[in-house]
Scaffold this motif. Structure first.
Motif, PDB file in Angstrom:
ATOM      1  N   THR A 137       0.838  -1.207   0.000  1.00 55.79           N
ATOM      2  CA  THR A 137       0.000   0.000   0.000  1.00 55.79           C
ATOM      3  C   THR A 137       0.866   1.248   0.000  1.00 55.79           C
ATOM      4  OG1 THR A 137      -1.620  -1.226   1.325  1.00 55.79           O
ATOM      5  CG2 THR A 137      -1.915   1.161   1.148  1.00 55.79           C
ATOM      6  N   ARG A 138       1.897   1.265   0.858  1.00 56.17           N
ATOM      7  CA  ARG A 138       2.795   2.425   0.911  1.00 56.17           C
ATOM      8  C   ARG A 138       3.522   2.604  -0.412  1.00 56.17           C
ATOM      9  NH1 ARG A 138       6.372   0.863   4.795  1.00 56.17           N
ATOM     10  NH2 ARG A 138       7.783   0.121   3.175  1.00 56.17           N
ATOM     11  N   THR A 261       6.183  10.231   5.781  1.00 55.31           N
ATOM     12  CA  THR A 261       5.065  11.159   5.905  1.00 55.31           C
ATOM     13  C   THR A 261       4.779  11.761   4.535  1.00 55.31           C
ATOM     14  OG1 THR A 261       4.169  13.056   7.148  1.00 55.31           O
ATOM     15  CG2 THR A 261       6.479  13.196   6.498  1.00 55.31           C
ATOM     16  N   PRO A 262       3.514  11.974   4.171  1.00 52.27           N
ATOM     17  CA  PRO A 262       2.281  11.779   4.941  1.00 52.27           C
ATOM     18  C   PRO A 262       1.843  10.320   4.936  1.00 52.27           C
ATOM     19  CG  PRO A 262       1.738  12.615   2.783  1.00 52.27           C
ATOM     20  CD  PRO A 262       3.249  12.588   2.844  1.00 52.27           C
ATOM     21  N   TYR A 263       0.831  10.058   5.757  1.00 54.26           N
ATOM     22  CA  TYR A 263       0.313   8.703   5.871  1.00 54.26           C
ATOM     23  C   TYR A 263      -0.947   8.483   5.033  1.00 54.26           C
ATOM     24  CZ  TYR A 263       3.255   9.004  10.056  1.00 54.26           C
ATOM     25  OH  TYR A 263       4.308   9.204  10.919  1.00 54.26           O
ATOM     26  N   HIS A 264      -1.373   9.485   4.290  1.00 55.88           N
ATOM     27  CA  HIS A 264      -2.665   9.381   3.606  1.00 55.88           C
ATOM     28  C   HIS A 264      -2.601  10.026   2.235  1.00 55.88           C
ATOM     29  CE1 HIS A 264      -2.784  13.553   4.826  1.00 55.88           C
ATOM     30  NE2 HIS A 264      -3.830  13.730   4.014  1.00 55.88           N
ATOM     31  N   TYR A 265      -3.627   9.742   1.451  1.00 58.29           N
ATOM     32  CA  TYR A 265      -3.854  10.479   0.203  1.00 58.29           C
ATOM     33  C   TYR A 265      -5.319  10.875   0.152  1.00 58.29           C
ATOM     34  CZ  TYR A 265      -4.744  11.660  -4.628  1.00 58.29           C
ATOM     35  OH  TYR A 265      -5.140  12.328  -5.766  1.00 58.29           O
ATOM     36  N   ALA A 266      -5.555  12.171   0.087  1.00 56.27           N
ATOM     37  CA  ALA A 266      -6.914  12.718  -0.031  1.00 56.27           C
ATOM     38  C   ALA A 266      -7.833  12.033   0.989  1.00 56.27           C
ATOM     39  CB  ALA A 266      -7.421  12.568  -1.461  1.00 56.27           C
ATOM     40  N   SER A 267      -8.991  11.539   0.507  1.00 56.29           N
ATOM     41  CA  SER A 267      -9.938  10.881   1.407  1.00 56.29           C
ATOM     42  C   SER A 267      -9.980   9.378   1.190  1.00 56.29           C
ATOM     43  CB  SER A 267     -11.346  11.443   1.167  1.00 56.29           C
ATOM     44  OG  SER A 267     -11.794  11.129  -0.152  1.00 56.29           O
ATOM     45  N   SER A 268      -9.053   8.846   0.371  1.00 57.72           N
ATOM     46  CA  SER A 268      -9.223   7.467  -0.079  1.00 57.72           C
ATOM     47  C   SER A 268      -8.309   6.453   0.588  1.00 57.72           C
ATOM     48  CB  SER A 268      -9.008   7.397  -1.597  1.00 57.72           C
ATOM     49  OG  SER A 268      -7.690   7.810  -1.942  1.00 57.72           O
ATOM     50  N   ALA A 276       3.507   2.393   8.226  1.00 55.58           N
ATOM     51  CA  ALA A 276       3.779   3.822   8.383  1.00 55.58           C
ATOM     52  C   ALA A 276       5.016   4.097   9.215  1.00 55.58           C
ATOM     53  CB  ALA A 276       2.570   4.515   9.024  1.00 55.58           C
ATOM     54  N   HIS A 277       5.389   3.148  10.094  1.00 54.24           N
ATOM     55  CA  HIS A 277       6.475   3.467  11.045  1.00 54.24           C
ATOM     56  C   HIS A 277       7.108   2.204  11.609  1.00 54.24           C
ATOM     57  CE1 HIS A 277       3.401   2.489  14.054  1.00 54.24           C
ATOM     58  NE2 HIS A 277       2.606   3.331  13.426  1.00 54.24           N
ATOM     59  N   ALA A 278       7.657   1.353  10.789  1.00 60.11           N
ATOM     60  CA  ALA A 278       8.348   0.171  11.308  1.00 60.11           C
ATOM     61  C   ALA A 278       9.509   0.606  12.194  1.00 60.11           C
ATOM     62  CB  ALA A 278       8.855  -0.691  10.158  1.00 60.11           C
ATOM     63  N   MET A 279       9.668  -0.081  13.312  1.00 65.68           N
ATOM     64  CA  MET A 279      10.732   0.305  14.250  1.00 65.68           C
ATOM     65  C   MET A 279      11.419  -0.929  14.799  1.00 65.68           C
ATOM     66  SD  MET A 279       8.303   1.505  17.452  1.00 65.68           S
ATOM     67  CE  MET A 279       7.180   2.356  16.340  1.00 65.68           C
ATOM     68  N   HIS A 325       2.451  12.254  13.289  1.00 64.81           N
ATOM     69  CA  HIS A 325       3.823  12.085  12.814  1.00 64.81           C
ATOM     70  C   HIS A 325       4.881  12.387  13.879  1.00 64.81           C
ATOM     71  CE1 HIS A 325       7.108  11.695  10.045  1.00 64.81           C
ATOM     72  NE2 HIS A 325       7.489  12.942  10.222  1.00 64.81           N
ATOM     73  N   PRO A 326       4.798  13.482  14.645  1.00 66.62           N
ATOM     74  CA  PRO A 326       5.836  13.736  15.665  1.00 66.62           C
ATOM     75  C   PRO A 326       5.935  12.610  16.693  1.00 66.62           C
ATOM     76  CG  PRO A 326       4.496  15.694  15.301  1.00 66.62           C
ATOM     77  CD  PRO A 326       3.812  14.583  14.586  1.00 66.62           C
TER      78      PRO A 326
END
Length: 443
Positions: A137-138, A261-268, A276-279, A325-326
């Motif tokens: 997805t990313r 970042t960002p974690y999204h696109y528009a409204s979809s 989003a943040h593998a650690m 994000h922070p």
């Protein structure tokens, strides 16, 4: 399985095995009568098979060892029971158009004789990508947003081991305290053991890649390496044969850290969790942060907006990215730094002194709100970024107190020396005056 603190394993200069409990919650209590609480627990250490005189820490707070596969099954059972949820397995995301809200999946069937897997197209209204560190997805989201993306592998591989239960004739219980996270720190490497529900321990060796390769080439060195750096593990907890077999046959896997970042696109579309943040796993917050993503996204944003309105949903997702994000950068960095603490800091006098001071302040001045960083992260619901700010402020205060105290002591010593010298000069002057009056000395 609750764990109330760390147990640090080492050996003294004479080669005797040692262990030191480091409690997570200073407000808890220490119970020395552990046989009444855990009758099956037997703690054996070293080749001498001696019983360790230790205390079970019973605290108000603990972290929990949870079987990941079992948790996944529970969550899937809950999803399957929902009337508005339908599960599809073996569907691999191969493409997505987030403008037209279309996605394509490759259906992976058991029949592998077909030259090409079936691909299907799906129209969607809102896509949530929770598909892990190597998120498809990313990958497709990057084609639609100007995503800032950072990926890093640390020079450490991890390999899994198992400490079995005691033999049935010895009670079949745990070989170590089941209420601690056990750590064998090695500065450049580390071995940890986490209790399981079947009286065994799941262990992980974290080792620089070059050392992993060297031991893999000469497996006969695995046992002496453990004996030197992780005292008490073999032969008491894992037999030399089992140790070498597990090292040779279990995979040695990399550790990845991802920020974007960002974690999204528009409204979809929005990505959550490791997508989003593998650690790295050293703060034990990877899955917690992913579950918190869901809570924050819905409680603070989607549930308080008109979800059916694309414009309102887009605004909520944009606010979520800016808000979240922070915090995710903060916990990602904390996880990386905590590796240094676990493999080396837990035995550092400076670390232990600061931990002791912070716990005393928290214990005797609770109104101050002073808490250790670990307690804030693991036992609170504060934002990760706020935790970092408070920890940095507490660090500055401690440094100020230490430097101020040192300066005060230094000034006190200088004052005492000056006063002594002044008195000495006064006495010398009087003595010389006396001698001059009797004619013994001329000024």
């Amino acid at each position: 399985m609750p764990m109330y603190g760390r147990m640090i394993h080492s050996s003294d200069p004479n080669g005797n095995l040692t262990q030191e409990a480091q409690v997570y919650d200073v407000h808890g209590e220490v119970c020395s009568s552990f046989p009444q609480i855990l009758p099956s627990a037997t703690f054996i250490s070293g080749a001498s098979k001696r019983l360790i005189a230790t205390s079970l820490i019973r605290n108000k707070k603990s972290i929990h060892a949870v079987d990941r596969a079992g948790l996944n099954k529970c969550l899937l059972d809950e999803l399957e029971a929902m009337p508005n949820v339908k599960l599809f397995f073996n569907h691999k995301l191969t493409g997505a158009d987030f403008r037209t809200k279309a996605a394509w999946f490759e259906v992976q069937e058991e029949d592998t004789s077909k030259p090409r897997a079936l691909e299907i197209g799906v129209q969607f209204d809102f896509l949530i990508g929770a598909d892990g560190a190597h998120s498809a997805t990313r990958y497709h989201l990057m084609k639609f947003v100007r995503m800032t993306y950072q990926q890093a592998y640390i020079d450490t591989l991890w390999c899994e081991f198992t400490i079995p239960p005691l033999p049935v004739e010895e009670g079949g219980g745990y070989r170590l305290s089941p209420n601690h996270l056990h750590i064998w720190p090695g500065k450049q490497f580390m071995f940890i053991a986490i209790p399981g529900p079947n009286n065994s321990f799941t262990c992980t060796l974290f080792l620089p890649s070059h050392q992993s390769s060297y031991l893999s080439e000469i497996p006969i060195l695995v046992e002496p390496f453990f004996a030197q750096h992780f005292p008490g593990v073999t032969p008491s907890l894992i037999t030399p044969e089992a140790l070498q077999h597990q090292f040779s046959h279990n995979p040695h896997l990399p550790l990845i850290s991802i920020k974007c970042t960002p974690y999204h696109y528009a409204s979809s579309c929005v990505i959550l969790g490791d997508a989003a943040h593998a650690m790295v796993p050293f703060y034990g917050q990877g899955m917690n942060a992913g579950l918190e993503d869901v809570r924050v996204l819905f409680e603070q944003f989607l549930d308080v907006t008109d979800f059916a309105d694309p414009a309102a949903r887009e605004s909520a997702l944009d606010a979520y990215t800016k808000h979240r994000h922070p915090d995710l950068v903060a916990i990602n960095d904390l996880a990386m730094r905590n590796y240094d603490e676990m493999r080396a800091g837990v035995t550092s006098r400076l670390y232990l002194f600061r931990k002791w001071v912070e716990e005393r302040v928290s214990l005797y001045l609770p109104a101050s709100g002073w808490r250790t960083q670990y307690v804030r992260v693991s036992f609170g619901n504060e934002r990760y970024s706020d935790v970092v700010k408070k920890a940095e402020w507490q660090g500055r205060v401690l440094k100020g107190v230490i430097w101020g105290g040192s300066a005060a002591v230094g000034l006190g010593v200088m004052w005492a020396v000056w006063r002594r010298q002044e008195k000495g000069v006064g006495l010398l002057g009087k003595w010389l005056g006396y001698l001059s009056r009797v004619g013994g000395v001329e000024g």
